[in-house]
Design a protein around this motif. Structure first.
Motif, PDB file in Angstrom:
ATOM      1  N   UNK A 179       0.787  -1.233   0.000  1.00 55.90           N
ATOM      2  CA  UNK A 179       0.000   0.000   0.000  1.00 55.90           C
ATOM      3  C   UNK A 179       0.819   1.282   0.000  1.00 55.90           C
ATOM      4  N   UNK A 180       2.130   1.189   0.254  1.00 61.41           N
ATOM      5  CA  UNK A 180       2.977   2.382   0.271  1.00 61.41           C
ATOM      6  C   UNK A 180       2.879   3.178  -1.024  1.00 61.41           C
ATOM      7  N   UNK A 181       2.694   2.481  -2.148  1.00 57.07           N
ATOM      8  CA  UNK A 181       2.696   3.170  -3.431  1.00 57.07           C
ATOM      9  C   UNK A 181       1.424   3.976  -3.680  1.00 57.07           C
ATOM     10  N   UNK A 182       0.461   3.879  -2.796  1.00 58.06           N
ATOM     11  CA  UNK A 182      -0.684   4.768  -2.852  1.00 58.06           C
ATOM     12  C   UNK A 182      -0.544   5.979  -1.963  1.00 58.06           C
ATOM     13  N   UNK A 183       0.624   6.115  -1.313  1.00 55.68           N
ATOM     14  CA  UNK A 183       0.803   7.180  -0.328  1.00 55.68           C
ATOM     15  C   UNK A 183       2.211   7.753  -0.394  1.00 55.68           C
ATOM     16  N   UNK A 184       2.605   8.163  -1.597  1.00 55.16           N
ATOM     17  CA  UNK A 184       3.945   8.698  -1.812  1.00 55.16           C
ATOM     18  C   UNK A 184       3.990  10.217  -1.868  1.00 55.16           C
ATOM     19  N   UNK A 185       2.824  10.859  -1.844  1.00 53.59           N
ATOM     20  CA  UNK A 185       2.780  12.304  -2.020  1.00 53.59           C
ATOM     21  C   UNK A 185       2.771  12.716  -3.476  1.00 53.59           C
ATOM     22  N   UNK A 186       2.558  11.750  -4.393  1.00 50.68           N
ATOM     23  CA  UNK A 186       2.512  12.027  -5.827  1.00 50.68           C
ATOM     24  C   UNK A 186       1.080  11.943  -6.324  1.00 50.68           C
ATOM     25  N   UNK A 187       0.808  12.602  -7.454  1.00 51.37           N
ATOM     26  CA  UNK A 187      -0.517  12.449  -8.040  1.00 51.37           C
ATOM     27  C   UNK A 187      -0.600  11.101  -8.770  1.00 51.37           C
ATOM     28  N   UNK A 188      -1.799  10.771  -9.238  1.00 51.54           N
ATOM     29  CA  UNK A 188      -2.030   9.445  -9.822  1.00 51.54           C
ATOM     30  C   UNK A 188      -1.158   9.188 -11.046  1.00 51.54           C
ATOM     31  N   UNK A 189      -1.043  10.185 -11.914  1.00 53.33           N
ATOM     32  CA  UNK A 189      -0.237  10.000 -13.124  1.00 53.33           C
ATOM     33  C   UNK A 189       1.234   9.818 -12.786  1.00 53.33           C
ATOM     34  N   UNK A 190       1.752  10.624 -11.851  1.00 52.85           N
ATOM     35  CA  UNK A 190       3.157  10.518 -11.468  1.00 52.85           C
ATOM     36  C   UNK A 190       3.445   9.167 -10.822  1.00 52.85           C
ATOM     37  N   UNK A 191       2.501   8.678 -10.024  1.00 46.41           N
ATOM     38  CA  UNK A 191       2.672   7.361  -9.414  1.00 46.41           C
ATOM     39  C   UNK A 191       2.689   6.276 -10.472  1.00 46.41           C
ATOM     40  N   UNK A 192       1.788   6.371 -11.428  1.00 47.65           N
ATOM     41  CA  UNK A 192       1.735   5.376 -12.509  1.00 47.65           C
ATOM     42  C   UNK A 192       3.031   5.369 -13.320  1.00 47.65           C
TER      43      UNK A 192
END
Length: 242
Positions: A179-192
């Motif tokens: 679940x860490x990758x849903x809480x990095x402080x990045x927006x959805x596109x940047x996370x993807x």
């Protein structure tokens, strides 16, 4: 055993394996509901739930005291709780750095200090769950990487300082599906985009799973499997650091 960040991801997988092997485990984390769910699913009477913020000294101390009160001893400590915030240096919020230092470095320090009398008495082991981010150049993730590099240094120094009675090692995971990758402080596109880049940079072509990491953690806790191993930084990363 005390396992932090035990409600989800790697910590839950470690707790599951330890409980399946017959160990008694104190599951520590900030979210009581996730801890209770993990304990109910994995452990029954040998699983103790202890909500605490281990970045605070009193939280770490209370976790160790709870484990000793319930099970009589602490012979293993897994410092798995972690926090990640990614940003280029000029955009980084230094409050995020303070928070990461609290969880990623001060938490393990507090817990090791609190558990040390028990660990010495039992000739126990510490496993710190670090990151290949503490060993590689990480543009856009430099502050996170710096906190993990500090944890790696702590691991190696304490391995010498606490020998021969206490072994101290670290696991350095590459990207793991938690679940860490849903809480990095990045927006959805940047996370993807980040996830895609990480997969591309990993020779085995995928994210790891919590179970890919948990087995190695448990091996390092086991004196029969790793009784002559201390000060090791073990990269389990799909070849990311090769």
């Amino acid at each position: 055993m005390v396992v932090t960040g035990a409600g989800t991801g790697i910590g839950r997988a470690v707790a599951r394996r330890l409980l399946a092997a017959g160990a008694s485990v104190t599951l520590v984390g900030r979210r009581a509901e996730a801890l209770r769910e993990a304990a109910d699913a994995e452990g029954g009477e040998r699983a103790q739930v202890h909500p605490a913020d281990v970045s605070a000294e009193h939280g770490a101390r209370s976790a160790v005291e709870a484990a000793v009160a319930r099970f009589g001893a602490v012979d293993g400590l897994v410092n798995n709780a972690g926090l990640a915030r990614f940003a280029p240096i000029e955009k980084a919020d230094l409050a995020d750095l303070e928070a990461m230092l609290g969880v990623n470095l001060l938490g393990p320090v507090h817990l090791i200090r609190a558990a040390l009398p028990e660990l010495r008495e039992r000739q126990g082991a510490v496993v710190n769950v670090s990151s290949v981010g503490g060993a590689l150049a990480m543009p856009g993730r430099s502050l996170y990487g710096a906190t993990k590099a500090a944890l790696n240094s702590l691991t190696r120094s304490l391995a010498r300082e606490l020998a021969p009675r206490v072994r101290v090692n670290a696991i350095l995971p590459g990207p793991v599906d938690t679940p860490m990758y849903g809480d990095l402080g990045l927006d959805e596109r940047a996370t993807r985009d980040l996830v895609a880049d990480m997969v591309e940079a990993t020779p085995l072509g995928r994210f790891g799973t919590p179970d890919d990491i948990a087995g190695w953690v448990c091996n390092l806790l086991d004196p029969e499997a790793s009784g002559w191993v201390t000060g090791a930084l073990v990269a389990i990363d799909g070849g990311r650091s090769a």
